[in-house]
Design a protein around this motif. Structure first.
Motif, short mmCIF file in Angstrom:
data_model
loop_
_atom_site.label_atom_id
_atom_site.label_comp_id
_atom_site.label_asym_id
_atom_site.label_seq_id
_atom_site.Cartn_x
_atom_site.Cartn_y
_atom_site.Cartn_z
N ILE A 286 0.83 -1.21 0.00
CA ILE A 286 0.00 0.00 0.00
C ILE A 286 0.86 1.26 0.00
CG2 ILE A 286 -1.72 1.32 1.29
CD1 ILE A 286 -2.90 -1.37 2.21
N ALA A 287 1.83 1.34 0.92
CA ALA A 287 2.65 2.56 1.03
C ALA A 287 3.37 2.88 -0.27
CB ALA A 287 3.64 2.42 2.18
N PHE A 288 4.00 1.89 -0.85
CA PHE A 288 4.76 2.16 -2.08
C PHE A 288 3.84 2.35 -3.29
CE2 PHE A 288 8.14 0.60 0.62
CZ PHE A 288 9.14 1.50 0.34
N SER A 289 2.64 1.82 -3.25
CA SER A 289 1.68 2.08 -4.32
C SER A 289 1.25 3.54 -4.29
CB SER A 289 0.45 1.19 -4.17
OG SER A 289 0.79 -0.15 -4.35
N PHE A 290 1.13 4.11 -3.10
CA PHE A 290 0.70 5.50 -2.98
C PHE A 290 1.76 6.49 -3.47
CE2 PHE A 290 -3.06 4.08 -1.11
CZ PHE A 290 -3.92 5.16 -0.97
N VAL A 291 2.98 6.06 -3.63
CA VAL A 291 4.01 6.93 -4.20
C VAL A 291 3.59 7.33 -5.61
CG1 VAL A 291 6.42 7.03 -4.98
CG2 VAL A 291 5.87 5.99 -2.79
N GLY A 292 2.84 6.48 -6.27
CA GLY A 292 2.37 6.76 -7.61
C GLY A 292 1.48 7.98 -7.71
N LEU A 293 0.99 8.47 -6.58
CA LEU A 293 0.18 9.70 -6.61
C LEU A 293 0.99 10.88 -7.15
CD1 LEU A 293 -1.85 9.52 -3.29
CD2 LEU A 293 -2.69 9.24 -5.61
N ALA A 294 2.29 10.78 -7.09
CA ALA A 294 3.13 11.84 -7.65
C ALA A 294 2.83 12.04 -9.12
CB ALA A 294 4.60 11.51 -7.44
N GLY A 295 2.43 10.99 -9.80
CA GLY A 295 2.10 11.08 -11.22
C GLY A 295 0.90 11.96 -11.51
N LEU A 296 0.09 12.24 -10.49
CA LEU A 296 -1.06 13.12 -10.70
C LEU A 296 -0.63 14.53 -11.06
CD1 LEU A 296 -3.39 12.08 -7.74
CD2 LEU A 296 -3.65 11.51 -10.16
N LEU A 297 0.59 14.88 -10.69
CA LEU A 297 1.08 16.23 -10.98
C LEU A 297 1.89 16.29 -12.27
CD1 LEU A 297 2.08 17.41 -7.40
CD2 LEU A 297 -0.05 17.78 -8.63
N ALA A 298 1.93 15.19 -13.00
CA ALA A 298 2.66 15.18 -14.27
C ALA A 298 1.94 16.11 -15.25
CB ALA A 298 2.73 13.77 -14.84
N SER A 299 2.71 16.89 -15.92
CA SER A 299 2.13 17.81 -16.90
C SER A 299 3.07 17.94 -18.08
CB SER A 299 1.88 19.18 -16.26
OG SER A 299 3.09 19.77 -15.89
N ARG A 300 2.58 18.56 -19.12
CA ARG A 300 3.42 18.74 -20.31
C ARG A 300 4.50 19.79 -20.07
NH1 ARG A 300 1.97 16.04 -24.72
NH2 ARG A 300 -0.11 15.16 -24.74
N SER A 301 4.24 20.75 -19.22
CA SER A 301 5.24 21.79 -18.95
C SER A 301 5.86 21.54 -17.57
CB SER A 301 4.60 23.17 -18.99
OG SER A 301 3.57 23.25 -18.04
N LEU A 302 6.92 20.77 -17.57
CA LEU A 302 7.61 20.45 -16.33
C LEU A 302 8.49 21.60 -15.89
CD1 LEU A 302 8.73 16.74 -16.71
CD2 LEU A 302 7.05 17.64 -15.14
N SER A 303 8.60 21.75 -14.61
CA SER A 303 9.53 22.71 -14.03
C SER A 303 10.11 22.07 -12.78
CB SER A 303 8.80 24.01 -13.67
OG SER A 303 7.86 23.77 -12.64
N ALA A 304 11.15 22.67 -12.25
CA ALA A 304 11.75 22.15 -11.02
C ALA A 304 10.71 22.18 -9.90
CB ALA A 304 12.97 22.97 -10.64
#
Length: 110
Positions: A19-37
């Motif tokens: 469960i804990a390591f699966s929730f790391v995937g939530l970071a992908g919700l912020l993926a966008s075409r215009s990446l910045s630091a």
């Protein structure tokens, strides 16, 4: 017989690893075409906080007996798991921003 079966309960393994390591995937919700630091750091923060939440719960429930006498189990879990979550966040954010700067092709979306 699994090597950790003597000290990790089945439910604890499920929380701490699946469960804990699966929730790391939530970071992908912020993926966008215009990446910045900034967006990379925010995504890492979201993933680390989501993972930390589950490690905190598991630590509170399953490692309460290891808390120093007089220290609440929740505080113990907050300190122990919070320290590792903070270090994980800092290291992952630094590495991903450096990768983004030096090898941007790794972050291209289709």
């Amino acid at each position: 017989m699994w090597i950790f079966s003597s000290f990790l309960a089945y439910r604890q393994r499920k929380i701490e690893y699946f469960i804990a390591f699966s929730f790391v995937g939530l970071a992908g919700l912020l993926a966008s075409r215009s990446l910045s630091a900034r967006s990379i750091v925010l995504a890492v923060l979201l993933g680390c906080l989501a993972r930390y939440f589950w490690h905190f719960i598991a630590g509170w429930v399953y490692f309460a007996k290891y808390a120093p006498e007089g220290m609440p189990a929740a505080l113990y879990s907050l300190i122990v798991n919070g320290g590792t979550a903070l270090l994980t966040f800092v290291l992952c954010a630094i590495v991903l921003v450096l990768l983004w700067k030096t090898a941007p092709r790794l972050f291209k979306t289709t």
